[in-house]
Design an enzyme around this catalytic site. Sequence first.
Site, PDB file in Angstrom:
ATOM      1  N   CYS A  86       0.807  -1.222   0.000  1.00 42.60           N
ATOM      2  CA  CYS A  86       0.000   0.000   0.000  1.00 42.60           C
ATOM      3  C   CYS A  86       0.836   1.267   0.000  1.00 42.60           C
ATOM      4  CB  CYS A  86      -1.012  -0.008   1.144  1.00 42.60           C
ATOM      5  SG  CYS A  86      -0.316   0.195   2.801  1.00 42.60           S
ATOM      6  N   ASP A  87       2.055   1.233   0.503  1.00 42.13           N
ATOM      7  CA  ASP A  87       2.922   2.415   0.474  1.00 42.13           C
ATOM      8  C   ASP A  87       3.081   2.939  -0.953  1.00 42.13           C
ATOM      9  OD1 ASP A  87       3.436   0.432   2.430  1.00 42.13           O
ATOM     10  OD2 ASP A  87       5.380   1.274   2.940  1.00 42.13           O
ATOM     11  N   ALA A  88       3.100   2.009  -1.900  1.00 39.55           N
ATOM     12  CA  ALA A  88       3.331   2.368  -3.298  1.00 39.55           C
ATOM     13  C   ALA A  88       2.297   3.354  -3.817  1.00 39.55           C
ATOM     14  CB  ALA A  88       3.327   1.110  -4.166  1.00 39.55           C
TER      15      ALA A  88
END
Length: 371
Positions: free
Chosen positions: A157-159
Amino acid sequence: MRNILNLLSIVFVFSNISYAQKIEPIDVKEIMEKVADWQIDHFRDTYSGREKPHHPLAWTNGALYIGMVKWAAMADDDKYYNWLKNIGEEKEWQLHKRKYHADDHTVGQMYIELYRKFKDEKMIKPTKEQFTFIRMHPSQSILNWKTPYHQDRWNWCDALFMSPPVWAMLYNLTGEQEYLDFMMDEYKASTDFLFDKKEHLYYRDERYMGKLDNGTKIFWSRGNGWVFAGLSNIMNELEPQSKEYKYFLKIYKKMAKKLLEIQTPEGHWAMSLLGQEFYPTPETSGSAFYIYGLAWGINNGILDKHTYIGTVEKGWNAMVGHVTKEGMLGYVQPIGGEPGNAWADKTEVYGTGAFLSAGSEIYKLFDGKLE
């Protein structure tokens, strides 16, 4: 009985001092300047036990630059723009080394913002070339964790903070639909894979699906902070009447409502978002990203001010309370991918970036005059 009530009143007043403290735009600007200056002075420090400083083009610093460029637009002189420009010039406006990896795209957001101010085509030429290559040669990997080349796509999810806003910005700059189409296809694939439709939060990656921590699902605070701040940055680039904007808006509103429900009494968000009692330590990087996104939503007429402003005010005052007198933002969780620990005397550059992003919207929200 009267004495007991008086005592309870005193306890209530002191427990809500940070919440009740009035936010003044001049104070917001002052604390942002202090934090920005401290970070520039300590830019090449090592953090979280690292042996070497972060590479100037790493995602850690990319997140810092995103906040710093927002501060540069507010500051009273050009030294912050000059600092950012020097980094770009030293690195010849290149992205970091991995062609497909979202983390190594993050710095592109700063390059594009500088291009918007200075109109120098060299600032964005390498980014445009690399992203054109990617959309013409899309990764064929799947989103399951640890499959071959799995992080060539947005399977953590950081992406969703790191790369999608760059695609949206390039679309906005060039008008080329292909940039937007690629971003939408990949973002939808990631959301279908990582978004919990019941909790309205994102798993960090496949490893945390179906896994419990003290009986609660594991939704990492900073991971969801990356997503929530990224949504704001993407929507900034899109026409509000477009179907693409409405797609992101739907996710944003679901997350905002959830964040309203799970803020801690102290004003931050727990490192495991559904596990407040198990993670009582403050954490400022994820929390600052939430404050940024929520304040942005109020400023853009998306969120009801009466409903959300207390949450934002309480959160900002909590964050300010973790800035040292020198200007270091404490309680930033070290690099990781799951709930853990944070300490008052430890920081990270991406926490500073989140704080400066939050401050830019807090300043507007409390009647600062930002051109």
